[in-house]
Design a protein around this motif. Structure first.
Motif, mmCIF file in Angstrom:
data_model
loop_
_atom_site.group_PDB
_atom_site.id
_atom_site.type_symbol
_atom_site.label_atom_id
_atom_site.label_comp_id
_atom_site.label_asym_id
_atom_site.label_seq_id
_atom_site.Cartn_x
_atom_site.Cartn_y
_atom_site.Cartn_z
ATOM 1 N N LYS A 197 0.868 -1.180 0.000
ATOM 2 C CA LYS A 197 0.000 0.000 0.000
ATOM 3 C C LYS A 197 0.903 1.227 0.000
ATOM 4 N N ASP A 198 0.974 1.886 -1.138
ATOM 5 C CA ASP A 198 1.781 3.093 -1.316
ATOM 6 C C ASP A 198 0.914 4.278 -0.898
ATOM 7 N N ASP A 201 -6.298 2.332 -7.267
ATOM 8 C CA ASP A 201 -6.066 3.640 -6.659
ATOM 9 C C ASP A 201 -7.256 3.966 -5.768
ATOM 10 N N ALA A 202 -7.026 4.744 -4.734
ATOM 11 C CA ALA A 202 -8.099 5.169 -3.830
ATOM 12 C C ALA A 202 -7.725 6.517 -3.240
ATOM 13 N N GLN A 254 -12.822 4.355 -2.519
ATOM 14 C CA GLN A 254 -12.565 4.469 -3.951
ATOM 15 C C GLN A 254 -13.877 4.394 -4.714
ATOM 16 N N GLY A 255 -13.882 4.899 -5.926
ATOM 17 C CA GLY A 255 -15.028 4.782 -6.813
ATOM 18 C C GLY A 255 -16.305 5.329 -6.216
ATOM 19 N N ASP A 256 -17.382 4.581 -6.398
ATOM 20 C CA ASP A 256 -18.702 5.019 -5.944
ATOM 21 C C ASP A 256 -18.813 5.083 -4.420
ATOM 22 N N GLU A 257 -17.885 4.430 -3.703
ATOM 23 C CA GLU A 257 -17.943 4.427 -2.246
ATOM 24 C C GLU A 257 -17.427 5.735 -1.651
ATOM 25 N N LEU A 258 -16.738 6.540 -2.447
ATOM 26 C CA LEU A 258 -16.184 7.789 -1.928
ATOM 27 C C LEU A 258 -17.269 8.829 -1.683
ATOM 28 N N GLY A 259 -18.268 8.898 -2.554
ATOM 29 C CA GLY A 259 -19.307 9.916 -2.458
ATOM 30 C C GLY A 259 -20.036 9.929 -1.131
ATOM 31 N N PRO A 275 -4.172 10.830 -2.468
ATOM 32 C CA PRO A 275 -4.297 9.527 -3.127
ATOM 33 C C PRO A 275 -3.420 8.457 -2.488
ATOM 34 N N LEU A 276 -3.843 7.224 -2.681
ATOM 35 C CA LEU A 276 -3.002 6.073 -2.345
ATOM 36 C C LEU A 276 -3.084 5.087 -3.502
#
Length: 225
Positions: free
Chosen positions: A71-72, A89-90, A201-206, A218-219
């Motif tokens: 995990k960067d 990416d997240a 990430q994606g739709d879970e961020l909203g 970002p990671l």
């Protein structure tokens, strides 16, 4: 680099270490990275960067790399020359402690005990074929709270959401949340007045942003296949 981002990365490494310990995984915290000294449970990285400026030598083992993941936390490493590919990416998220908690959505917050752990795992996974990730010993960790969110007044009302919380320093990490916007509201109300961190990430961020979280950086997760 903002302090919330540093705190989020450190908290996530502490969570990975906590889950790993229940599997007998040894680990070590260095100045720039956390590393597992044994292979980790499914979906958990073998290394997490803690500070900007980490180099591959901080996160890579000297031995077998197949299946190894990193995990960067600052999305700045290039591990492709070492045979890694980008898994996803997240975005790190942070909710300041002085932001008012949203209204409770008519759910009861229940701390999961050993007797209800299997029910929580099945609800989290969405089926009975639960992967071997979360073990009962996790419930004994004083820094960890596994929460169930129930609807209705029955003693064992419908389990409609849940989350895992882990405290490190002055922040609490929110992970493995399920149940949508109502679950975010319940998780926030479970620890009012505390800075919360995590990543989505994606739709879970909203839904997290709608609940008062800020996107703080970002990671990237790398996998050696």
């Amino acid at each position: 680099m903002t302090e919330p981002l540093i705190a989020a990365a450190a908290n996530n490494a502490e969570w990975c270490a906590a889950v790993g310990r229940t599997h007998g995984v040894r680990s070590s915290f260095g100045e720039r990275a956390w590393r597992a000294l044994d292979r980790t449970p499914p979906f958990y990285p073998e290394a997490v960067t803690l500070r900007p400026g980490a180099v591959p030598g901080d996160v890579l083992p000297g031995g077998e790399l197949s299946g190894y993941s990193v995990k960067d936390s600052f999305a700045e490493l290039d591990l492709a020359p070492h045979g890694f590919t980008k898994l996803f990416d997240a975005q790190w998220i942070h909710r300041p402690p002085d932001v008012p908690a949203p209204p409770m959505p008519g759910l009861r917050i229940e701390r999961v005990t050993a007797g209800g752990f299997r029910e929580w795992q099945v609800a989290w996974h969405g089926g009975d074929d639960v992967p071997d990730i979360f073990r009962p010993a996790l419930l004994d960790d004083p820094a960890v709270s596994v929460l169930a969110f129930r609807r209705g007044d029955e003693p064992r009302g419908e389990l409609v959401g849940g989350a895992a919380l882990n405290r490190s320093g002055d922040v609490v990490g929110v992970s493995n949340l399920f149940g949508g916007s109502d679950a975010w509201a319940a998780a926030i109300n479970a620890v009012p007045g505390v800075a919360l961190v995590g990543y989505e990430q994606g739709d879970e961020l909203g839904p997290a942003v709608d609940a008062g979280f800020d996107d703080v950086g970002p990671l990237r997760v790398w996998l050696h296949e």
